[in-house]
Design an enzyme around this catalytic site. Structure first.
Site, PDB file in Angstrom:
ATOM      1  N   SER A 144       0.857  -1.193   0.000  1.00 30.29           N
ATOM      2  CA  SER A 144       0.000   0.000   0.000  1.00 30.29           C
ATOM      3  C   SER A 144       0.889   1.239   0.000  1.00 30.29           C
ATOM      4  O   SER A 144       2.084   1.159   0.319  1.00 30.29           O
ATOM      5  CB  SER A 144      -0.863  -0.029   1.266  1.00 30.29           C
ATOM      6  OG  SER A 144      -1.465   1.220   1.528  1.00 30.29           O
ATOM      7  N   TYR A 157      -4.044  -0.833   9.938  1.00 30.45           N
ATOM      8  CA  TYR A 157      -3.801  -0.996   8.494  1.00 30.45           C
ATOM      9  C   TYR A 157      -2.386  -0.542   8.150  1.00 30.45           C
ATOM     10  O   TYR A 157      -1.651  -1.236   7.427  1.00 30.45           O
ATOM     11  CB  TYR A 157      -4.840  -0.185   7.709  1.00 30.45           C
ATOM     12  CG  TYR A 157      -4.800  -0.425   6.217  1.00 30.45           C
ATOM     13  CD1 TYR A 157      -5.445  -1.520   5.652  1.00 30.45           C
ATOM     14  CD2 TYR A 157      -4.118   0.444   5.369  1.00 30.45           C
ATOM     15  CE1 TYR A 157      -5.422  -1.735   4.279  1.00 30.45           C
ATOM     16  CE2 TYR A 157      -4.087   0.238   4.002  1.00 30.45           C
ATOM     17  CZ  TYR A 157      -4.743  -0.859   3.459  1.00 30.45           C
ATOM     18  OH  TYR A 157      -4.707  -1.076   2.100  1.00 30.45           O
TER      19      TYR A 157
HETATM   20  P1  NAP Z   1     -11.956  -4.930  -1.499  1.00 27.40           P
HETATM   21  O1  NAP Z   1     -12.723  -4.682  -2.751  1.00 27.40           O
HETATM   22  O2  NAP Z   1     -12.586  -4.648  -0.184  1.00 27.40           O
HETATM   23  O3  NAP Z   1     -11.402  -6.402  -1.548  1.00 27.40           O
HETATM   24  C1  NAP Z   1     -10.846  -7.017  -0.425  1.00 27.40           C
HETATM   25  C2  NAP Z   1     -10.878  -8.517  -0.629  1.00 27.40           C
HETATM   26  O4  NAP Z   1     -10.359  -9.152   0.549  1.00 27.40           O
HETATM   27  C3  NAP Z   1     -12.308  -9.038  -0.809  1.00 27.40           C
HETATM   28  O5  NAP Z   1     -12.301 -10.134  -1.666  1.00 27.40           O
HETATM   29  C4  NAP Z   1     -12.635  -9.475   0.601  1.00 27.40           C
HETATM   30  O6  NAP Z   1     -13.674 -10.423   0.677  1.00 27.40           O
HETATM   31  C5  NAP Z   1     -11.318 -10.077   1.021  1.00 27.40           C
HETATM   32  N1  NAP Z   1     -11.272 -10.278   2.450  1.00 27.40           N
HETATM   33  C6  NAP Z   1     -11.264  -9.346   3.429  1.00 27.40           C
HETATM   34  N2  NAP Z   1     -11.270  -9.930   4.636  1.00 27.40           N
HETATM   35  C7  NAP Z   1     -11.264 -11.270   4.421  1.00 27.40           C
HETATM   36  C8  NAP Z   1     -11.281 -12.410   5.250  1.00 27.40           C
HETATM   37  N3  NAP Z   1     -11.304 -12.312   6.587  1.00 27.40           N
HETATM   38  N4  NAP Z   1     -11.269 -13.633   4.693  1.00 27.40           N
HETATM   39  C9  NAP Z   1     -11.290 -13.770   3.345  1.00 27.40           C
HETATM   40  N5  NAP Z   1     -11.290 -12.728   2.491  1.00 27.40           N
HETATM   41  C10 NAP Z   1     -11.274 -11.492   3.035  1.00 27.40           C
HETATM   42  O7  NAP Z   1     -10.676  -4.001  -1.497  1.00 27.40           O
HETATM   43  P2  NAP Z   1      -9.417  -3.877  -2.477  1.00 27.40           P
HETATM   44  O8  NAP Z   1      -9.103  -2.436  -2.501  1.00 27.40           O
HETATM   45  O9  NAP Z   1      -9.629  -4.593  -3.741  1.00 27.40           O
HETATM   46  O10 NAP Z   1      -8.309  -4.589  -1.602  1.00 27.40           O
HETATM   47  C11 NAP Z   1      -7.444  -5.599  -2.096  1.00 27.40           C
HETATM   48  C12 NAP Z   1      -6.066  -5.423  -1.481  1.00 27.40           C
HETATM   49  O11 NAP Z   1      -5.515  -4.197  -1.960  1.00 27.40           O
HETATM   50  C13 NAP Z   1      -6.083  -5.312   0.050  1.00 27.40           C
HETATM   51  O12 NAP Z   1      -4.948  -5.984   0.578  1.00 27.40           O
HETATM   52  C14 NAP Z   1      -5.965  -3.816   0.266  1.00 27.40           C
HETATM   53  O13 NAP Z   1      -5.413  -3.520   1.515  1.00 27.40           O
HETATM   54  C15 NAP Z   1      -5.042  -3.450  -0.866  1.00 27.40           C
HETATM   55  N6  NAP Z   1      -4.987  -2.038  -1.234  1.00 27.40           N
HETATM   56  C16 NAP Z   1      -6.085  -1.363  -1.667  1.00 27.40           C
HETATM   57  C17 NAP Z   1      -5.964  -0.039  -2.047  1.00 27.40           C
HETATM   58  C18 NAP Z   1      -7.141   0.764  -2.555  1.00 27.40           C
HETATM   59  O14 NAP Z   1      -6.991   1.966  -2.780  1.00 27.40           O
HETATM   60  N7  NAP Z   1      -8.289   0.185  -2.786  1.00 27.40           N
HETATM   61  C19 NAP Z   1      -4.734   0.610  -1.979  1.00 27.40           C
HETATM   62  C20 NAP Z   1      -3.637  -0.099  -1.529  1.00 27.40           C
HETATM   63  C21 NAP Z   1      -3.766  -1.422  -1.169  1.00 27.40           C
HETATM   64  P3  NAP Z   1     -15.209  -9.952   0.890  1.00 27.40           P
HETATM   65  O15 NAP Z   1     -15.662  -9.357  -0.413  1.00 27.40           O
HETATM   66  O16 NAP Z   1     -15.898 -11.206   1.262  1.00 27.40           O
HETATM   67  O17 NAP Z   1     -15.172  -8.921   2.001  1.00 27.40           O
END
Ligand code: NAP
Length: 252
Positions: A144, A157
């Site tokens: 991140s 986080y």
């Molecule tokens: P997201 O749409 O909320 O996706 C998160 C994923 O993780 C979903 O599939 C979610 O499943 C799963 N998840 C969360 N808790 C879980 C658990 N206890 N067991 C199994 N699965 C779980 O968000 P995203 O932005 O795509 O995030 C993906 C990664 O990118 C994360 O590591 C996040 O920290 C990172 N990231 C995101 C951003 C951003 O700007 N969006 C920036 C930097 C890094 P459910 O759908 O069932 O909740």
């Protein structure tokens, strides 16, 4: 000349790819030729349809990353279902927002367990398999901007993503000579569920956008090309890097 980005015949295991960045990466790996297993708690029906439309095989695996109990099984089920596993993308992640003076132990543990503890132990299960069978393996962790910066109101986080960057480098040091590349992608601000609260705050959203040199928020497919690179032979000499994919955010 052979295409160094070709993933034909490879199998990728992507966590949390029913939506968001994980879905963008799973589809990009499939476009590059890989078959895909997706592990998570919500059935990845949409991702399955997208991957199968590309002519690739798809395996959904139910798993909740609040516990490390299911992790070795994910490797076994991927190998049983798709014949092998070559690429691991540790994408599943969660976030809790509150002022640090009010932040609870429950919100600390919930984030650290999913974002850091499960990431380490799934890397371990994957490496045991790859080292046991010999040959190459590719690990891509999702870091991140908060692997580099402090953030606001997201203490667990920030701690978890700093930790992801740290263990990515540590594991690269241990496993580079064993045929495993361990790297991370550090996304900038991506339009997903993770950032819904930020985008709902008009002032925060505008402040963030104003700082992004690319002039737009990211979408999940922006992470696809970098993921294909780190999953492919093209990155064989890339170890322990935390690759920002941020529209220039960190350069600002
Ligand atoms: P997201 O749409 O909320 O996706 C998160 C994923 O993780 C979903 O599939 C979610 O499943 C799963 N998840 C969360 N808790 C879980 C658990 N206890 N067991 C199994 N699965 C779980 O968000 P995203 O932005 O795509 O995030 C993906 C990664 O990118 C994360 O590591 C996040 O920290 C990172 N990231 C995101 C951003 C951003 O700007 N969006 C920036 C930097 C890094 P459910 O759908 O069932 O909740």
């Amino acid at each position: 000349m052979a295409n160094p980005f070709d993933l034909s015949g490879k199998v990728a295991l992507v966590t949390g790819a029913n939506t968001g960045i994980g879905q963008g990466i799973a589809v990009a790996l499939a476009e590059a030729g890989a078959d895909v297993a997706v592990a998570g708690r919500t059935p990845p029906d949409e991702t399955q349809a997208m991957v199968e439309a590309l002519g690739r095989r798809f395996l959904p695996i139910a798993a909740d990353f609040t516990s490390i109990e299911p992790l070795p099984r994910l490797i076994e089920e991927t190998v049983a279902g798709l014949g092998r596993v070559d690429i691991l993308v540790n994408n599943a992640g969660t976030i809790r927002r509150a002022d640090s003076v009010d932040f609870t132990e429950a919100d600390w543990d919930a984030v650290m367990d999913v974002n850091l503890k499960s990431v380490f132990f799934l890397c371990q299960a994957f490496a045991r398999h790859v080292i046991g069978r010999g040959g190459k393996g590719k690990i891509i962790n999702i870091a991140s901007m908060l692997s580099f910066q402090g953030g606001i109101r997201v203490p667990s986080y920030t701690a978890s993503k700093g930790g992801v960057a740290g263990i990515t480098k540590l594991l690269a040091n241990e496993w580079a000579a064993k045929g495993i590349n361990v790297n991370a992608i550090a996304p900038g601000y991506v339009e997903t569920n993770n950032t819904a609260a930020l985008r709902a705050d008009a002032q925060r959203s505008a402040d963030i956008l104003a700082r992004i040199p690319a002039g737009r928020w990211s979408v999940p497919s922006d992470m696809g090309g970098p993921a294909v690179f780190l999953a492919s032979d093209a990155s064989d000499y890339v170890h322990g890097t935390i690759l920002p994919v941020d529209g220039g955010w960190l350069a600002r």
